[in-house]
Write an enzyme that holds these catalytic residues in place. Structure first.
Site, mmCIF file in Angstrom:
data_model
loop_
_atom_site.group_PDB
_atom_site.id
_atom_site.type_symbol
_atom_site.label_atom_id
_atom_site.label_comp_id
_atom_site.label_asym_id
_atom_site.label_seq_id
_atom_site.Cartn_x
_atom_site.Cartn_y
_atom_site.Cartn_z
ATOM 1 N N ALA A 30 0.804 -1.228 0.000
ATOM 2 C CA ALA A 30 0.000 0.000 0.000
ATOM 3 C C ALA A 30 0.832 1.270 0.000
ATOM 4 C CB ALA A 30 -0.928 0.002 1.211
ATOM 5 N N TYR A 31 2.101 1.203 0.336
ATOM 6 C CA TYR A 31 2.908 2.411 0.446
ATOM 7 C C TYR A 31 3.150 3.004 -0.944
ATOM 8 C CZ TYR A 31 4.042 0.993 5.263
ATOM 9 O OH TYR A 31 3.975 0.619 6.590
ATOM 10 N N GLY A 32 2.662 4.219 -1.126
ATOM 11 C CA GLY A 32 2.818 4.863 -2.418
ATOM 12 C C GLY A 32 2.169 4.085 -3.537
ATOM 13 N N ALA A 33 1.099 3.339 -3.216
ATOM 14 C CA ALA A 33 0.402 2.517 -4.221
ATOM 15 C C ALA A 33 1.375 1.582 -4.941
ATOM 16 C CB ALA A 33 -0.336 3.402 -5.215
#
Length: 320
Positions: free
Chosen positions: A52-55
């Site tokens: 999920a980090y930075g998509a």
């Protein structure tokens, strides 16, 4: 840097970990490179990220930088699955299908055949046995070496750990990730005892109280800080309220007396708390990370630890 065993498993990591929440968004490629290089030069091994980090962009950047700066076998890559932000809304999907899809995507973005630690990012609506079956599959297929959970509460952690221990051959839980700092000590009530009971390593996130314990917000909100950003202000705001100020001032006073920085005092309290394996540092620059790495040879005097316990919520029940 000293290493620690992760719970009762055979996995060992550096006793400080590097978090990548802001990579590819608030942290530029060059800043990330400098931070990772500094971390590796200090013999740091644990790098934590998430789908999920930075998509997904944080994983892409991490994979590229590890390929350039380190040997894959010399780092411990931990990632997470089951959480995403879609159309501005947080979505948790811990179904087997979603989790394995996330893991396959993580491996591709990271440019590796396996991760060292794969974690469920949050408790979801899918039956826990379905969620955990995805972990078993990932271990059997060699997609991950160890598995853990993140942001579970006490009973959820105990249920998941018990389920995995119930039948031989299931992948045992290795670790849990939880917010833990002088401004967030709820983990001591159930999570840290659960971790001790089930032999789990503990990775605290936001060990610096979402940056507030560094003292940077004592008089104002600095330009360029997380509290000043549109997408992180909500994250920091709860710790800018009056109830946190006494703890922040106590940390600053201790730092002055010990000739340390508030960051170092707050970090040392977490790093050496009972049951903790490695706090995860969200440093955005090599300079920010350097102050944390300078704590390697340091410990807090017992009197200071006790005083910080008292001012931040009372005696630590697992301490001594």
């Amino acid at each position: 840097m000293e290493t620690r065993r992760v719970g009762s498993s055979g996995l060992r990591t550096s006793r400080l970990g590097l978090g990548t929440l802001t990579w590819a968004r608030d942290t530029t490629d060059e800043q990330a490179r400098g931070t990772l290089q500094t971390f590796l030069e200090a013999d740091g091994t644990l790098i934590d990220t998430a789908a999920a980090y930075g998509a997904g962009d944080a994983e892409r950047l991490l994979g590229r930088l590890v390929g350039e700066l380190a040997r894959r076998e010399d780092v411990v890559i931990a990632t997470k699955a089951g959480f995403a932000v879609r159309d501005g809304k947080r979505v948790v999907d811990t179904s087997r299908r979603a989790l394995l899809r996330d893991l396959a995507g993580s491996l591709e973005r990271l440019g590796t055949d396996y991760v060292d630690l794969w974690q469920i990012h949050a408790w979801g609506e899918a039956p826990i046995e379905e969620t955990l079956s995805a972990m078993d599959h990932a271990v059997r297929q060699g997609m991950t070496r160890y598995v853990g959970v993140s942001n579970f509460v006490g009973w959820q952690t105990a249920q998941a750990a018990t389920w995995q221990k119930a039948v031989p051959g299931r992948a045992p839980l290795t670790s849990l990730q939880v917010e833990y700092s002088l401004l967030a000590r709820r983990a001591e009530m159930e999570l840290l005892p659960a971790a001790a009971a089930f032999g789990l390593g503990v990775f605290p996130w936001s060990p610096l109280g979402r940056g507030v314990l560094t003292g940077q917000y004592r008089s104002r909100i600095p330009k360029g800080s997380r509290a000043a950003s549109d997408h992180f202000a909500w994250f920091v705001q709860p710790y800018l309220e009056q109830r946190s100020k006494g703890v922040v001032e106590a940390v600053a006073l201790a730092a002055e007396g010990l000739d340390l920085t508030p960051l170092q005092v707050a970090l040392l309290w977490v790093r050496d708390a009972p049951g903790v394996t490695a706090p995860l540092l969200g440093a955005r620059t090599a300079g920010q990370l350097a102050a944390a790495l300078a704590t390697e040879e340091l410990t807090l005097p017992a009197e200071i630890v006790s005083a910080l316990d008292d001012v931040s919520g009372g005696p630590h029940l697992l301490r001594g």
